[in-house]
Design a protein around this motif. Structure first.
Motif, PDB file in Angstrom:
ATOM      1  N   THR A  45       5.703  15.796   1.709  1.00 53.24           N
ATOM      2  CA  THR A  45       5.146  14.964   0.737  1.00 53.24           C
ATOM      3  C   THR A  45       6.087  13.889   0.471  1.00 53.24           C
ATOM      4  N   CYS A  46       7.457  14.206   0.267  1.00 53.59           N
ATOM      5  CA  CYS A  46       8.356  13.160  -0.016  1.00 53.59           C
ATOM      6  C   CYS A  46       8.473  12.113   1.197  1.00 53.59           C
ATOM      7  N   MET A  47       8.412  12.733   2.653  1.00 50.77           N
ATOM      8  CA  MET A  47       8.451  11.496   3.353  1.00 50.77           C
ATOM      9  C   MET A  47       7.191  10.679   3.738  1.00 50.77           C
ATOM     10  N   PHE A  48       6.102  11.432   3.452  1.00 48.95           N
ATOM     11  CA  PHE A  48       4.684  10.654   3.307  1.00 48.95           C
ATOM     12  C   PHE A  48       4.962   9.331   2.332  1.00 48.95           C
ATOM     13  N   TYR A  49       5.448   9.641   1.205  1.00 47.88           N
ATOM     14  CA  TYR A  49       5.422   8.555   0.187  1.00 47.88           C
ATOM     15  C   TYR A  49       6.452   7.709   0.487  1.00 47.88           C
ATOM     16  N   ALA A  50       7.586   8.109   1.015  1.00 48.74           N
ATOM     17  CA  ALA A  50       8.816   7.465   1.555  1.00 48.74           C
ATOM     18  C   ALA A  50       8.168   6.143   2.445  1.00 48.74           C
ATOM     19  N   ILE A  51       7.612   6.956   3.508  1.00 45.50           N
ATOM     20  CA  ILE A  51       6.917   5.843   4.383  1.00 45.50           C
ATOM     21  C   ILE A  51       6.009   4.806   3.711  1.00 45.50           C
ATOM     22  N   LYS A  52       5.022   5.397   3.058  1.00 42.38           N
ATOM     23  CA  LYS A  52       4.298   4.493   2.483  1.00 42.38           C
ATOM     24  C   LYS A  52       4.648   3.519   1.559  1.00 42.38           C
ATOM     25  N   TRP A  53       5.778   3.936   0.973  1.00 38.68           N
ATOM     26  CA  TRP A  53       6.410   2.718   0.157  1.00 38.68           C
ATOM     27  C   TRP A  53       7.093   1.626   0.916  1.00 38.68           C
ATOM     28  N   HIS A  54       7.864   2.077   2.096  1.00 36.47           N
ATOM     29  CA  HIS A  54       8.540   1.133   2.594  1.00 36.47           C
ATOM     30  C   HIS A  54       7.429   0.256   3.390  1.00 36.47           C
ATOM     31  N   HIS A  55       6.400   0.863   3.924  1.00 35.56           N
ATOM     32  CA  HIS A  55       5.009   0.021   4.781  1.00 35.56           C
ATOM     33  C   HIS A  55       4.582  -1.006   3.646  1.00 35.56           C
ATOM     34  N   ASP A  56       4.523  -0.429   2.301  1.00 37.87           N
ATOM     35  CA  ASP A  56       3.722  -1.527   1.279  1.00 37.87           C
ATOM     36  C   ASP A  56       4.853  -2.508   0.902  1.00 37.87           C
TER      37      ASP A  56
END
Length: 80
Positions: A45-56
């Protein structure tokens, strides 16, 4: 050959303690399974949100760079 067979049997046949019946797992056998599952879920879950944040953030930076630059102020009397 007998020694290899003994080693194989010693490794692959669990020894039941006084508190444990044969064929029935103890409660402690479930602790690593639960903790590892929890750890995988949390890190996933943390990796998903970290990748999503960097993408955004990258998308946001591209949008800001793609906007037309603000016109510079012209001061009267400079000759331009």
């Amino acid at each position: 050959m007998k020694l290899l067979t003994q080693r194989f049997e010693a490794v692959h046949w669990p020894v039941a303690g006084a508190h444990q019946q044969l064929g029935k797992p103890s409660k402690m056998d479930w602790v690593p399974i639960v903790f590892i599952t929890f750890k995988v879920l949390v890190f996933g879950t943390c990796m998903f949100y970290a990748i999503k944040w960097h993408h955004d953030q990258g998308k946001k930076a591209k949008e800001e760079a793609g906007r037309s630059p603000m016109p510079t102020e012209r001061t009267p009397g400079t000759g331009e």
